[in-house]
Design an enzyme around this catalytic site. Structure first.
Site, short mmCIF file in Angstrom:
data_model
loop_
_atom_site.label_atom_id
_atom_site.label_comp_id
_atom_site.label_asym_id
_atom_site.label_seq_id
_atom_site.Cartn_x
_atom_site.Cartn_y
_atom_site.Cartn_z
N TYR A 41 0.88 -1.63 -0.13
CA TYR A 41 0.01 -0.03 0.01
C TYR A 41 0.90 1.30 0.47
CZ TYR A 41 -4.46 2.75 0.61
OH TYR A 41 -5.04 3.41 0.45
N LYS A 96 -19.87 -20.63 -10.34
CA LYS A 96 -19.08 -20.65 -11.73
C LYS A 96 -17.91 -19.92 -11.62
CE LYS A 96 -19.69 -20.59 -16.16
NZ LYS A 96 -20.73 -20.06 -16.82
#
Length: 751
Positions: A41, A96
């Site tokens: 970060y 999925k």
């Protein structure tokens, strides 16, 4: 082969445990020190941000965009369930997403959009475009799905693919290419009838026409009959595009003389009379789910010359979308494609068709329990064919490069194919193969510890998964109470409960046991107590007398204690040739550790025996064995009396002339790490070892439990090998799934 039974309770438990849902996110970079966090970060992250802002293509290098697909739906056409809404569709979209990961190692996230307005849907997806490498649209009703997909394809610079349309079309095309090949017909000449003018049906016909089918040879029908030139009722622009010049008005009219029937409609839509009226060698793809338009049995009863495919896994020739979408996206992502075009879809279909015409690897035949070869009952590859991952994406990528949609073409196709092979987790195919073999064997497995809820759950799952028959040793009232407490009251009557009180064979068991133990300090009273009151002994006696095909135990008692009890019934001591082999599965790798059960301090001859048993188990699991004798020294250094037997054991195998790779002694990193192995070019191992022979039982136990606790490995075993009957001993920390895996291994007679 027995059918699988899935109850409402099973499905809900699967989605609830071990944590709600079907996937989670893990970091791929270290996140431990302050420096790690500063790089992940602020301030370090600013640098790749600037790089991407200056060159958008760098996003594929510095972020996960290049291997990230969104599965997006609004839930207006969920499976066969209709409009369940966005939230109601989430379990399907999660499913999925995990299929993408399982079959093509693609990271995928599900997104459910709470709108039925196509414009709102299009705008939401378009705005998310920078995040993803591709968009998979799912379960959106027609005709909105056509508008949404076409508009997004025009507006976005990444692949947008509606799988309900094109996924079905690609697999259908692949199967049809082979069916016509077998029938001696050409796609340009055949008469095709399609029933079901929804998203999938229209996409199937469009793709087949792109591949050469003639417009007026293709007749489409819906619930109102044939879609013909001039029909006005129930029409839209997508149906009109396929209106044929024909006098046929009903499906039955259209079927007369047809070469091909494609069904994406409803159960029972096709009659035997319709099939009888078709042309010679008809091709019938009855793809309605869960029940086809006509079953293969019904079709073959009137037309023995028919080639039949369905959407179901319990019939030959399953038209299964999982053969397409993972590999289409894999190939598209790997060339940083702007789209998935018709050429890429056709390349996928042709590659699938070509694969089915090749010899089927032994591991696939082993997994399905039948010998598969190209013909009327095998025109489409099976979903678990390991060649799919390195064959189909290559064809898709090449087509994308030829048609100019690749941002970053692949230069070295051989290296690309090799990288695809390394992506897949071999442990998944091994477990799949074992499950298929167990279903084919239909073994009766006795679960010795019917007083443990985990064991009872595993026994229920074994039977409901269609593996065979589960026998549970326990008291009727106790089993009933525990199953009811687990929410499985309906399973009580499914299981067969066995005990000394309800068997007709107790006297036979006791006579057998007395003959074995009378000269080992056991009198008739001792034998009665063992046979009638000890569940481990009772289960072993059932197995010894052929009243079960396999046995699972050990979930409630330490393995050493269980082995001691089993020795009352079977010869399972070190000098009897018994060996404990434990499979450790972690991060896509599987290694077998031996001996984890029988030999406390083996000498070099014992170690050679152990290696042979380990190699035998490896082969039964579908692995080509590479055996490493482990120590703290490597090839004689440092010199130690403790390492000497590990140094000598390979020489014993030299004398025996065994037919597998082996080497030693060596440290674990030399055995498992290819880069470290390069330092020893004289080693006989051609790759990382998969059978690890350790110096003693204590080191085996430490290795397995350390991997389990610190590495999060899945542990299967110990698999008791070398005693002539399949007895599998779980650990006391086994989960329901671990116990089920052991039952499957017993059913396959591994060891």
């Amino acid at each position: 082969m027995a059918k699988m039974k899935i109850t409402r309770e099973d499905a809900l438990t699967f989605h609830l445990q071990p944590s709600p849902g079907k996937w989670e996110i893990q970091a791929t970079v270290p996140m431990t020190t302050q420096r790690d966090l500063s790089l992940a970060y602020s301030p370090g992250v600013a640098i790749p941000c600037e790089e991407i802002a200056a060159n958008p293509a760098a996003a594929y290098d510095y972020t996960n965009k290049g291997n990230l697909v969104a599965v997006i739906s609004n839930g207006t056409a969920v499976l066969g369930l209709g409009n369940l809404g966005a939230l109601g569709s989430k379990p399907v979209m999660e499913g999925k997403a995990v299929l993408f990961k399982r079959f093509a190692d693609i990271n995928s996230i599900d997104i459910e959009l709470d709108t039925e307005d196509p414009d709102e849907f299009i705008n939401a997806v378009r705005l998310m475009g920078p995040t993803f490498g591709g968009i998979n649209l799912e379960d959106i009703k027609a005709p909105e799905c056509f508008i949404i997909e076409q508009t997004l394809k025009e507006q976005m610079d990444i692949p947008v693919f509606h799988d309900d349309q094109h996924g079905t079309a690609v697999i259908c095309a692949a199967g049809l290419l082979n069916a016509l090949h077998l029938s001696g017909k050409k796609i340009e000449d055949v008469k095709i009838v399609l029933n079901g003018a929804g998203a999938a049906g229209i996409a199937c016909l469009e793709l087949l026409k792109t591949m050469g089918a003639q417009h007026n040879n293709c007749i489409m029908a819906d619930t109102k009959g044939v879609i013909y030139q001039g029909r006005t009722e129930g029409m839209n622009q997508w149906k009109s595009a396929h209106a044929a010049t024909t006098s046929a008005r009903t499906l039955a009219d259209a079927m007369v003389g047809a070469d091909v029937f494609l069904g994406v409609s409803a159960k029972g839509a096709v009659t035997q009379d319709m099939v009888a009226s078709m042309a010679p060698n008809p091709v019938i793809f009855a793809m309605a789910n869960p029940d086809p338009e006509i079953t293969p049995e019904e079709a073959h009863a009137v037309r023995a010359d028919a080639i039949v495919a369905t959407g179901r896994s319990d019939y030959p020739n399953q038209v299964n979308n999982v053969l397409g979408f993972p590999y289409l996206f894999r190939g598209a992502l790997d060339i940083h494609a702007r789209a998935i075009n018709d050429d890429m879809k056709i390349a996928c279909a042709e590659a699938l068709a070509a694969l089915a015409r090749e010899d089927v690897p032994d591991e696939v035949a082993l997994a399905y329990g039948i010998k598969l070869s190209f013909g009327r009952d095998y025109i489409i590859p099976t979903p678990f064919d390991p060649r799919l991952i390195h064959r189909i994406p290559v064809a898709v990528a090449q087509a994308g490069m030829k048609t100019g949609v690749a941002r970053r073409p692949i230069v070295d196709m051989d290296a690309y194919e090799a990288s695809l092979k390394s992506r897949m987790d071999p442990t998944a195919s091994i477990l799949r193969g074992l499950n298929a073999r167990a279903r084919a064997n239909q073994s009766t497995v006795v679960f010795a510890e019917g007083d443990d809820p985990r064991v009872l759950r595993a026994a229920v799952l074994y039977q409901r998964s269609g593996m065979g028959k589960a026998l549970v040793v326990g008291r009727d009232s106790d089993v009933r109470e525990k199953l009811t407490a687990e929410g499985l009251a309906d399973a009580v009557d499914e299981l067969t409960i066995v005990n000394a009180a309800n068997t007709a064979h107790l006297d036979t068991y006791k006579d057998f046991l007395y003959q074995r133990l009378q000269r080992k300090g056991f009198d008739a009273h001792d034998v009665h107590r063992l046979a009638a009151r000890d569940r481990h002994v009772f289960a072993a006696l059932m197995l010894a007398h052929g009243h079960a095909d396999g046995m699972v135990t050990g979930a409630t008692r330490k393995s050493a204690h269980v082995l001691k009890l089993i020795n009352h019934v079977f010869d399972a001591s070190p000098h009897d040739g018994a060996v404990g082999v434990t499979a450790v599965l972690n991060k896509g790798r599987i290694v077998l550790i031996t001996d984890t059960l029988v030999h406390e301090w083996p000498d070099q001859n014992d170690l050679a025996d152990i290696a042979e048993r380990g190699a035998s188990v490896a082969r039964e699991l579908g692995l080509e064995p590479r055996v490493a004798f482990l120590s703290f020294s490597t090839f004689g250094y440092p010199v130690s009396e403790r390492a000497e037997k590990m140094h000598q054991a390979p020489k014993v195998l030299d004398e025996r002339g065994v037919n597998f790779e082996y080497e030693g002694e060596m440290t674990v990193d030399v055995a498992l790490n290819p880069q470290v192995q390069e330092n020893y070019p004289f080693s006989r191992l051609t790759g990382p070892a998969n059978v690890l022979v350790v110096p003693a039982r204590h080191s085996a136990s430490i290795s397995v439990k350390l991997m389990q606790e610190m590495g999060g490995a899945t542990v299967i075993g110990p698999i008791l090998s070398g005693i002539g009957k399949p007895i599998q001993i779980c650990s006391t920390v086994s989960t329901v799934n671990d116990i089920l895996n052991m039952a499957v291994i017993a059913a396959c007679k591994v060891g």
